[in-house]
Design a protein around this motif. Structure first.
Motif, mmCIF file in Angstrom:
data_model
loop_
_atom_site.group_PDB
_atom_site.id
_atom_site.type_symbol
_atom_site.label_atom_id
_atom_site.label_comp_id
_atom_site.label_asym_id
_atom_site.label_seq_id
_atom_site.Cartn_x
_atom_site.Cartn_y
_atom_site.Cartn_z
ATOM 1 N N GLY B 441 0.793 -1.214 0.000
ATOM 2 C CA GLY B 441 0.000 0.000 0.000
ATOM 3 C C GLY B 441 0.832 1.273 0.000
ATOM 4 O O GLY B 441 0.371 2.326 0.440
ATOM 5 N N ILE B 442 2.088 1.173 -0.481
ATOM 6 C CA ILE B 442 2.903 2.386 -0.588
ATOM 7 C C ILE B 442 2.522 3.068 -1.892
ATOM 8 O O ILE B 442 2.677 2.492 -2.971
ATOM 9 N N ALA B 443 2.012 4.291 -1.810
ATOM 10 C CA ALA B 443 1.520 4.924 -3.021
ATOM 11 C C ALA B 443 1.702 6.424 -2.930
ATOM 12 O O ALA B 443 2.070 6.962 -1.891
ATOM 13 N N GLY B 444 1.455 7.083 -4.082
ATOM 14 C CA GLY B 444 1.464 8.541 -4.116
ATOM 15 C C GLY B 444 2.794 9.132 -3.716
ATOM 16 O O GLY B 444 3.851 8.657 -4.117
ATOM 17 N N TRP B 445 2.732 10.171 -2.891
ATOM 18 C CA TRP B 445 3.937 10.912 -2.511
ATOM 19 C C TRP B 445 4.920 10.029 -1.764
ATOM 20 O O TRP B 445 6.127 10.084 -1.990
ATOM 21 N N ALA B 446 4.396 9.189 -0.879
ATOM 22 C CA ALA B 446 5.266 8.310 -0.093
ATOM 23 C C ALA B 446 6.058 7.398 -1.020
ATOM 24 O O ALA B 446 7.252 7.176 -0.845
ATOM 25 N N ARG B 447 5.394 6.865 -2.049
ATOM 26 C CA ARG B 447 6.082 5.976 -2.965
ATOM 27 C C ARG B 447 7.170 6.724 -3.723
ATOM 28 O O ARG B 447 8.274 6.237 -3.915
ATOM 29 N N TRP B 448 6.847 7.935 -4.166
ATOM 30 C CA TRP B 448 7.819 8.722 -4.899
ATOM 31 C C TRP B 448 9.045 8.998 -4.031
ATOM 32 O O TRP B 448 10.178 8.831 -4.446
ATOM 33 N N ARG B 449 8.775 9.422 -2.755
ATOM 34 C CA ARG B 449 9.858 9.846 -1.869
ATOM 35 C C ARG B 449 10.698 8.657 -1.416
ATOM 36 O O ARG B 449 11.928 8.728 -1.393
ATOM 37 N N LEU B 450 10.077 7.544 -1.080
ATOM 38 C CA LEU B 450 10.785 6.417 -0.476
ATOM 39 C C LEU B 450 11.326 5.420 -1.499
ATOM 40 O O LEU B 450 12.363 4.810 -1.292
#
Lengths: 233, 533
Positions: B441-450
């Protein structure tokens, strides 16, 4: 005097130092088994002349063949893959074994056709390798080995890419040809089952050394810890 | 499930919007060209002797340049493939990628400095007692410059062909005792038949659309490509309808070449993924090795000569009293000020499209995105630039128009190249982590950053650095949009070369090369982080 005698053959690949000793009598079927990375294929490449040893000798009938180019050696190698040129017909691929410039006499052409018949590919002379199955491609490659008339046949995991049933069939073909022509066969395999099926003798290679050579059943039944660990029993 | 899917759809939407915007912009530029061309006597112009002369020169120089680049490229690539370990091999192969970012005009200066009337070659000949005055302007000079740029490209496109030959083929050739001719006929030629068409078509396309080299070295109205003719029609005659007709002529030629190249690219895709290993060539005969050495040496000399000449002449030119340092400083700042926003805009266009193309599950959307990503290559830079110019002329004026137009054109033109750098990294990142990210469920901004940013960062750095370097070498944008007040280093160099102010041109060329080198390193390391290659 052994037919093939590998003496103190030293080689280095990256960090791994290897030192091979091996004697093979004429007409033997010798399987080479051992963990991956142990140097099985390197040993075969050294005998075939594709790698140059740092020191040591390869003797055939007492004659040192180490300085000879691969084409001049009394052996012929069947690779695991890419034995055939994809743009040449089966017949021409085999003909390369007689003349690499493909200028063949009628007699030689007949020999090519005969060897293809011997491996069970009669009638497929004009196919391209892409139109054959994996097993048929290896049969064609074996036919080329035959027309080269070399007493020693080196097989480098030759049937790894074909299924188990077909593999037995191919092994039987090689055994039959070996018996008929009196060839000395050395086969690298990652499957002890191949060695068992081929019978004959087996060498166990470990960390760049030949540590055990004996009749296949005795090697596979050996109580040596390394052999037991490799066989997983 | 629906919660997790939403960001994926949103990423699609951003990329698709960018693709749509880009397509509309390019479409509008083309429509504008057609509208303008409609006001000209298009039929009469296209049938005129002038256009036929352009077509003839374009095709002749492109054929000769391609033939020389490819034949020499085959020989040099073969030498590199066989000589796998000699000191400086890596450095020489690195030199082969220099022409990607080297501005054409800098190379033109270097070539004049070596082969020109008062160049190194003429001086060396004079020392030897030969009084020759080489004429670098015209067909010979254009071909020479094209070989300088495209020989390295040919080597880079062909060398993977040799690496694609399975090691068993070389062993077979040794086992069967093949002669050199048999090896070429049975092993190398079948490979070349897959790789050559793509290389030749690509180089031919680049030569047909050549601009700065032909402009600077053509040496007269009889030696021009369509790109040069458009440039002259707008800059010297200010005749937009005529320029539009010529631009459409160039565009047609470009699309024909691209169609040929695309067919060839399909062929080259077959037969990759074989395992390869460096071949041991230790026992090759000495004459063959000497021949390889000579080929590699000549290629190195051809490439390094003009670069070395630019550096030394530039240092020498510093002592010239007539140098207007204010002018040079202003041009340098203008170059940087235009290139950095252009590079940023390139990234803002390319990255969303590449991300969306990798993530979308829908074939139609992926096709739209891929089409938009190569659109700027299909439309020749000059045609696109002229179209943009004709549109912007309606809404903007003066310096704002110039700045906006130059940045926009440069940003769009580099999108395909940036995408080519980004795509492998994006696809790799997706293949490795997409399932895991969705499972966790890593998505959106978190996915981009991490996840995405740390993985993509080196590629983004390289793409940004290359975009900046290419924008620094821009002559088309500044030539079309620039007014008397805006002059970058490339335009300054062009003016100096035109006025035969060799000392000043040397300083400008060397400075431009230094600026590109420094900016490339700073951006690639700064943005790309420590992991950058």
């Amino acid at each position: 005097m052994p037919h093939l005698d590998v003496k103190d053959l030293a080689f280095r690949y990256e960090d791994m130092a290897m030192q091979f000793d091996l004697a093979v009598e004429r007409g033997t079927f010798l399987s080479i088994i051992g963990p991956s990375g142990a140097g099985k294929s390197t040993l075969l490449s050294l005998i075939g002349g594709f790698e140059q040893p740092l020191s040591g000798q390869v003797l055939v009938d007492g004659v040192d063949i180490t300085p000879l180019a691969p084409a001049a050696r009394p052996c012929t190698t069947l690779f695991q893959d890419h034995n055939l040129f994809a743009h040449l017909s089966v017949e021409r691929n085999v003909a390369l074994g007689i003349d690499p410039d493909l200028r063949l006499s009628e007699v030689q052409r007949a020999e090519v056709r005969q060897s293809l018949a011997d491996v069970g590919l009669a009638g497929l002379e004009h196919r391209l390798p892409g139109q054959l199955s994996g097993g048929e491609r290896q049969r064609a490659a074996i036919a080329r080995c035959l027309v080269r008339h070399r007493p020693i046949l080196l097989l480098d995991e030759p049937f790894a890419a074909v299924g188990p049933g077909l593999r037995r069939e191919m092994l039987d073909l090689v055994r039959a040809l070996q018996a008929r022509l009196g060839l000395t066969v050395i086969m690298v395999t990652h499957d002890p089952g191949d060695a068992r099926h081929a019978a004959g003798r087996t060498a166990f290679v470990q960390a760049g050394r030949v540590v055990l050579v004996d009749d296949t059943e005795r090697v596979l039944g050996s109580q040596m810890p390394d052999v037991r660990a490799y066989l997983g029993s | 499930m629906a919660e997790q899917r939403r960001p994926v759809i949103r990423a699609d939407a951003i990329g698709l919007s960018v693709a749509l915007l880009l397509t509309i912009l390019v479409g509008a530029a083309l429509l504008m060209l057609f509208a303008q061309a409609g006001t000209a006597e298009a039929g009469a112009l296209l049938g005129s002797a002038y256009v036929w002369r352009i077509l003839r020169f374009t095709l002749i120089q492109a054929c000769i340049s391609t033939l020389l680049s490819v034949v020499f490229g085959v020989l040099v690539a073969r030498a590199f493939a066989r000589e796998t370990s000699f000191p400086g091999r890596r450095a020489l192969l690195g030199l082969m990628s220099l022409p990607i970012v080297l501005p054409s005009l800098v190379a033109v200066f270097g070539i004049i400095a070596i082969y020109g009337q008062n160049g190194w070659l003429a001086r060396m000949l004079a020392l030897a007692g030969v009084n020759a005055k080489p004429d670098i302007y015209g067909l010979g000079g254009v071909v020479l410059a094209h070989v300088f740029f495209n020989l390295p490209l040919a080597v880079r496109l062909l060398l993977p062909g040799w690496h694609s030959i399975p090691v068993e083929s070389w062993r077979l050739s040794a086992q069967l005792g093949m002669s050199g001719w048999a090896i070429f006929r049975l092993i190398e030629w079948p490979m070349l038949r897959r790789y050559l068409p793509h290389a030749a078509a690509t180089i031919f396309m680049l030569c047909v659309g050549s601009f700065a080299i032909v402009l600077a070295l053509g040496g007269g109205p009889s030696a021009a490509t369509f790109e040069v003719a458009v440039f002259e029609a707008i800059r010297f005659e200010f005749d937009p309808p005529k320029a539009a007709v010529l631009a459409l002529g160039g565009l047609t030629l470009n699309i024909i070449c691209l169609a040929l190249a695309q067919g060839a690219i399909g062929d080259a895709a077959i037969g990759s993924g074989w395992r390869t290993r460096e071949q041991d060539w230790g026992r090759r005969p000495l004459p063959a090795r000497v021949m390889d050495g000579v080929l590699i040496g000549v290629a190195a000399l051809l490439l390094a000569g003009p670069v070395a000449a630019t550096v030394t002449d530039g240092v020498k030119g510093l002592s010239e009293s007539a140098l207007d340092w204010g002018l040079v400083a202003r041009a340098t700042l203008t170059s940087i000020g235009l290139a950095l926003p252009a590079a940023l805009l390139t990234m803002l266009l390319a990255l969303p499209m590449v991300l969306a193309a990798a993530r979308t599950g829908k074939k139609g959307r992926a096709a739209i995105l891929r089409g938009a990503l190569i659109l700027p290559i299909a439309v020749s830079p000059m045609a696109l630039g002229l179209g943009c110019f004709l549109i912007l002329r309606l809404v903007l004026d003066g310096t704002p128009r110039a700045i906006f137009g130059i940045v926009l054109l440069n940003a769009i033109m580099v999108v395909p190249f940036a995408a080519a750098i980004l795509r492998p990294a994006v696809e790799r990142a997706r293949a490795r982590h997409d399932h895991l990210c969705r499972a966790l469920g890593i998505a959106g901004w978190a996915r981009w950053r991490l996840i995405d940013w740390p993985i993509l960062r080196p590629s983004i750095g390289t793409a940004l650095a290359m975009a900046a370097a290419m924008a620094l070498g821009d002559l088309i944008g500044i030539g079309l949009f620039g007014d008397a007040k805006i002059r970058n280093l490339t335009l300054l160099l062009y003016d100096q070369l035109g006025a035969y102010r060799t000392g000043g041109a040397a300083v400008t060329a060397a400075l431009l090369m230094l600026l590109i080198f420094v900016l490339y390193q700073v951006i690639e390391r700064g943005v790309g982080g420590r992991a950058a290659p």
